[in-house]
Design a protein around this motif. Structure first.
Motif, PDB file in Angstrom:
ATOM      1  N   ARG A  72       0.810  -1.223   0.000  1.00  0.00           N
ATOM      2  CA  ARG A  72       0.000   0.000   0.000  1.00  0.00           C
ATOM      3  C   ARG A  72       0.837   1.265   0.000  1.00  0.00           C
ATOM      4  NH1 ARG A  72      -5.550  -0.519   0.066  1.00  0.00           N
ATOM      5  NH2 ARG A  72      -6.230  -2.497   0.893  1.00  0.00           N
ATOM      6  N   LEU A  80      -6.239   6.134  -9.655  1.00  0.00           N
ATOM      7  CA  LEU A  80      -7.168   5.070 -10.034  1.00  0.00           C
ATOM      8  C   LEU A  80      -6.394   3.774 -10.275  1.00  0.00           C
ATOM      9  CD1 LEU A  80     -10.201   4.473 -10.641  1.00  0.00           C
ATOM     10  CD2 LEU A  80      -9.656   4.838 -13.041  1.00  0.00           C
ATOM     11  N   MET A  81      -5.211   3.922 -10.881  1.00  0.00           N
ATOM     12  CA  MET A  81      -4.340   2.755 -11.070  1.00  0.00           C
ATOM     13  C   MET A  81      -3.925   2.188  -9.721  1.00  0.00           C
ATOM     14  SD  MET A  81      -1.759   3.759 -14.125  1.00  0.00           S
ATOM     15  CE  MET A  81      -2.321   4.134 -15.772  1.00  0.00           C
ATOM     16  N   GLN A  82      -3.632   3.087  -8.774  1.00  0.00           N
ATOM     17  CA  GLN A  82      -3.223   2.648  -7.441  1.00  0.00           C
ATOM     18  C   GLN A  82      -4.329   1.819  -6.791  1.00  0.00           C
ATOM     19  OE1 GLN A  82      -1.242   5.674  -5.189  1.00  0.00           O
ATOM     20  NE2 GLN A  82      -1.651   4.693  -3.244  1.00  0.00           N
ATOM     21  N   GLU A  83      -5.573   2.291  -6.972  1.00  0.00           N
ATOM     22  CA  GLU A  83      -6.705   1.562  -6.404  1.00  0.00           C
ATOM     23  C   GLU A  83      -6.850   0.181  -7.050  1.00  0.00           C
ATOM     24  OE1 GLU A  83     -10.291   3.873  -5.712  1.00  0.00           O
ATOM     25  OE2 GLU A  83     -11.457   2.143  -6.363  1.00  0.00           O
ATOM     26  N   HIS A  84      -6.720   0.144  -8.369  1.00  0.00           N
ATOM     27  CA  HIS A  84      -6.824  -1.141  -9.067  1.00  0.00           C
ATOM     28  C   HIS A  84      -5.680  -2.074  -8.690  1.00  0.00           C
ATOM     29  CE1 HIS A  84      -9.446   0.843 -12.398  1.00  0.00           C
ATOM     30  NE2 HIS A  84     -10.145   0.485 -11.350  1.00  0.00           N
ATOM     31  N   ASN A  86      -4.074  -2.220  -5.818  1.00  0.00           N
ATOM     32  CA  ASN A  86      -4.325  -2.784  -4.490  1.00  0.00           C
ATOM     33  C   ASN A  86      -5.532  -3.706  -4.458  1.00  0.00           C
ATOM     34  OD1 ASN A  86      -2.256  -1.661  -2.765  1.00  0.00           O
ATOM     35  ND2 ASN A  86      -3.169   0.326  -3.209  1.00  0.00           N
ATOM     36  N   GLU A  87      -6.593  -3.309  -5.165  1.00  0.00           N
ATOM     37  CA  GLU A  87      -7.849  -4.064  -5.116  1.00  0.00           C
ATOM     38  C   GLU A  87      -7.813  -5.323  -5.966  1.00  0.00           C
ATOM     39  OE1 GLU A  87     -10.306  -3.239  -2.641  1.00  0.00           O
ATOM     40  OE2 GLU A  87     -11.706  -3.438  -4.286  1.00  0.00           O
ATOM     41  N   ASN A  88      -7.368  -5.179  -7.207  1.00  0.00           N
ATOM     42  CA  ASN A  88      -7.579  -6.248  -8.178  1.00  0.00           C
ATOM     43  C   ASN A  88      -6.354  -7.076  -8.506  1.00  0.00           C
ATOM     44  OD1 ASN A  88     -10.150  -5.245  -8.340  1.00  0.00           O
ATOM     45  ND2 ASN A  88      -9.757  -4.053 -10.186  1.00  0.00           N
ATOM     46  N   TYR A  89      -5.187  -6.455  -8.467  1.00  0.00           N
ATOM     47  CA  TYR A  89      -4.016  -7.186  -8.948  1.00  0.00           C
ATOM     48  C   TYR A  89      -3.184  -7.761  -7.804  1.00  0.00           C
ATOM     49  CZ  TYR A  89      -5.402  -5.060 -13.279  1.00  0.00           C
ATOM     50  OH  TYR A  89      -6.131  -4.691 -14.372  1.00  0.00           O
ATOM     51  N   GLU A  91      -3.838  -7.411  -4.516  1.00  0.00           N
ATOM     52  CA  GLU A  91      -4.715  -7.781  -3.393  1.00  0.00           C
ATOM     53  C   GLU A  91      -4.057  -7.500  -2.040  1.00  0.00           C
ATOM     54  OE1 GLU A  91      -7.285 -11.427  -4.434  1.00  0.00           O
ATOM     55  OE2 GLU A  91      -5.439 -11.744  -5.538  1.00  0.00           O
ATOM     56  N   ALA A  93      -4.968  -6.295   0.721  1.00  0.00           N
ATOM     57  CA  ALA A  93      -5.611  -6.649   1.985  1.00  0.00           C
ATOM     58  C   ALA A  93      -5.235  -8.074   2.374  1.00  0.00           C
ATOM     59  CB  ALA A  93      -7.121  -6.501   1.857  1.00  0.00           C
TER      60      ALA A  93
END
Lengths: 186, 294
Positions: A72, A80-84, A86-89, A91, A93
């Motif tokens: 993170r 927006l890339m940062q969010e993707h 962390n969220e999608n690629y 992961e 969390a």
């Protein structure tokens, strides 16, 4: 007898000090502000991110080295890339860190200033998948500081990082990683 | 004796040399406050706004449709023959502040909105339990040409409070203040207070189930045409810069004044509208086009 006793106490105390403060052990060099960057370059889109809080520690006595960073803490100019990322690629969390833990293959003379080509072999973990890798780099020893720099590549498939078909052409299959850490004695 | 002590010391030193350096790093990890991202995939839960804002220099082009009522029968193809639409352009001025403008076919309404993130949920040593975003909008319903300009205006203010409970579940509470300079129906109150509750449950990395309910408090029910509370359920599908939101709702309108204040349908009678929000994000961040510096 008395002198022996005092010596014994001193030695025991020294041993205890080592016990309680292992980091003060001689030969430990570390940083918590190392810079790790990665980039993905395709004709359609370039992705670039930087982590300025990478941690690294080197034990010059044994040649052991460890590197750790929070996913993170990777900063993208495009949030927006940062969010993707962390969220999608990556992961974040589920898999919050990337780590390397291994040994310097051919240790340089840490007492002598100079620049050396080195490599380290060990466990490289990203996205919860561990690979044993030998990573090449350069080590510069100057004025009691050890600067480590390295450039290597990480194939997405090595670490089970999935990219959906629609964005397949926008994200490189092999990510270039660069690291720059300046370690000081602890 | 001395030899024994030396041996003890040496053995402990050896033990430390083998100590996992990685554990030492994780112990001294300095990451104090890590913000929680992506409480929702879109700036909308279904109809109502979520705590999310557009990121800096990103524009969201939104096309939303609500079709007619499912109970209007096969002759009207269960509502699909009829459609109302909102088109909107929304833009992130900073990572925390966005503005937007929209036009709805329903009531020929223009809407202007602003949304500001005041608090971000974070983990770590200095954690913050919730995200809080302030929302404000003004709508101009231009359909009735006879009205004075100020009578066409409606104002909305919301405090959006949300929490992401783990990766899958996010819940939001949306206290709402809605002021109509001139309510459509005679006898309706100018100012309405409402509270919304919404949430999403992630089914996979890119798909989530969403739900939303707005309770609107009306002191007197002298309104001739009865209004109902808005309730909606849907699915979010995200693919890179697109978010598709497909849903069923008893509200026809897509702006606060309409779905909070003027929902005329009720789920009980089957006054359900199928609808979708299509969101496409464009990045105006020039830096991304360039080669990385090193």
């Amino acid at each position: 007898m008395k002198a022996l006793f005092i010596r014994m106490v001193l030695v025991t105390l020294l041993g205890m000090t080592l016990h309680s403060v292992p980091l003060s052990a001689q030969g430990m060099f570390s940083t918590s502000s190392g810079v790790t960057t990665f980039s993905s370059v395709t004709p359609l889109e370039n992705v670039f991110a930087e982590n300025k809080k990478s941690q690294a520690i080197l034990n010059t006595a044994t040649g052991e080295i460890a590197i750790r960073m929070n996913m993170r803490e990777f900063n993208f100019p495009n949030k927006l890339m940062q969010e993707h990322f962390n969220e999608n690629y990556i992961e974040s969390a589920k898999y919050p860190t990337a780590t390397f833990s291994g040994k310097v293959d051919k240790a340089p003379d840490y007492a002598k200033d100079g620049e050396y080509d080195v490599s380290a072999t060990g466990k490289f973990t990203v996205h919860g998948v561990t690979k044993v890798r030998t990573i090449p780099g350069k080590m510069r020893i100057e004025g009691g500081k050890i600067s480590i720099s390295s450039a290597f590549e990480v194939p997405l498939t090595d670490h089970k990082i999935e990219v959906p078909q629609v964005v397949f052409v926008k994200i490189a299959q092999v990510i270039s990683v660069k690291a720059n850490y300046t370690l000081v004695a602890k | 004796m001395l030899r024994l002590a030396l041996l003890l010391m040496c053995s402990s030193a050896v033990a430390y040399a083998q100590d996992d350096l990685l554990n030492q790093l994780s112990k001294q990890d300095s990451a104090q406050k890590i913000p929680v991202d992506a409480t929702f995939k879109s700036t909308r839960v279904v109809n109502g706004h979520s705590v999310e804002t557009m990121k800096k220099k990103h524009m969201d082009f939104r096309i939303s449709h609500r079709f007619g009522r499912l109970n209007s029968g096969a002759y009207n193809f269960f509502g699909l023959d009829q459609a109302t639409m909102r088109m909107g352009f929304e833009y992130g001025l900073t990572d925390n502040f966005m503005i937007g403008v929209g036009r709805s076919t329903s009531q020929k309404a223009y809407d202007f909105l602003g949304k500001y993130k005041v608090l971000k949920q974070s983990t770590g040593a200095r954690s913050v339990p919730v995200s809080v975003t302030l929302f404000g909008s003004m709508a101009i319903a231009t359909v009735n040409k006879e009205l004075e300009f100020q009578d066409k205006l409606t104002y909305t203010a919301q405090v959006l409070i949300a929490r992401k409970f783990g990766e899958r579940l996010s819940l939001q509470l949306s206290p709402t203040f809605l002021h109509r300079n001139h309510p459509d129906v005679l006898g309706d109150e100018n100012t309405l207070l409402a509270v919304g509750i919404g949430g999403r449950f992630k089914l996979s990395k890119r798909v989530s189930l969403n739900g939303e309910y707005f309770y609107t408090a009306r002191e007197k029910n002298t309104v001739t045409a009865r209004y109902y509370d808005s309730m909606s359920f849907g699915v979010d599908i995200e693919t890179g810069g697109h978010v598709f939101q497909l849903h069923f709702t008893n509200s026809l309108g897509m702006i606060e004044k309409q779905f909070i204040g003027e929902t005329a349908g009720t789920w009980g009678k089957g006054d359900i509208h199928y609808g979708f929000n299509l969101s496409r994000t464009f990045s105006f961040d020039k830096k991304n086009k360039r080669q990385p510096a090193n």
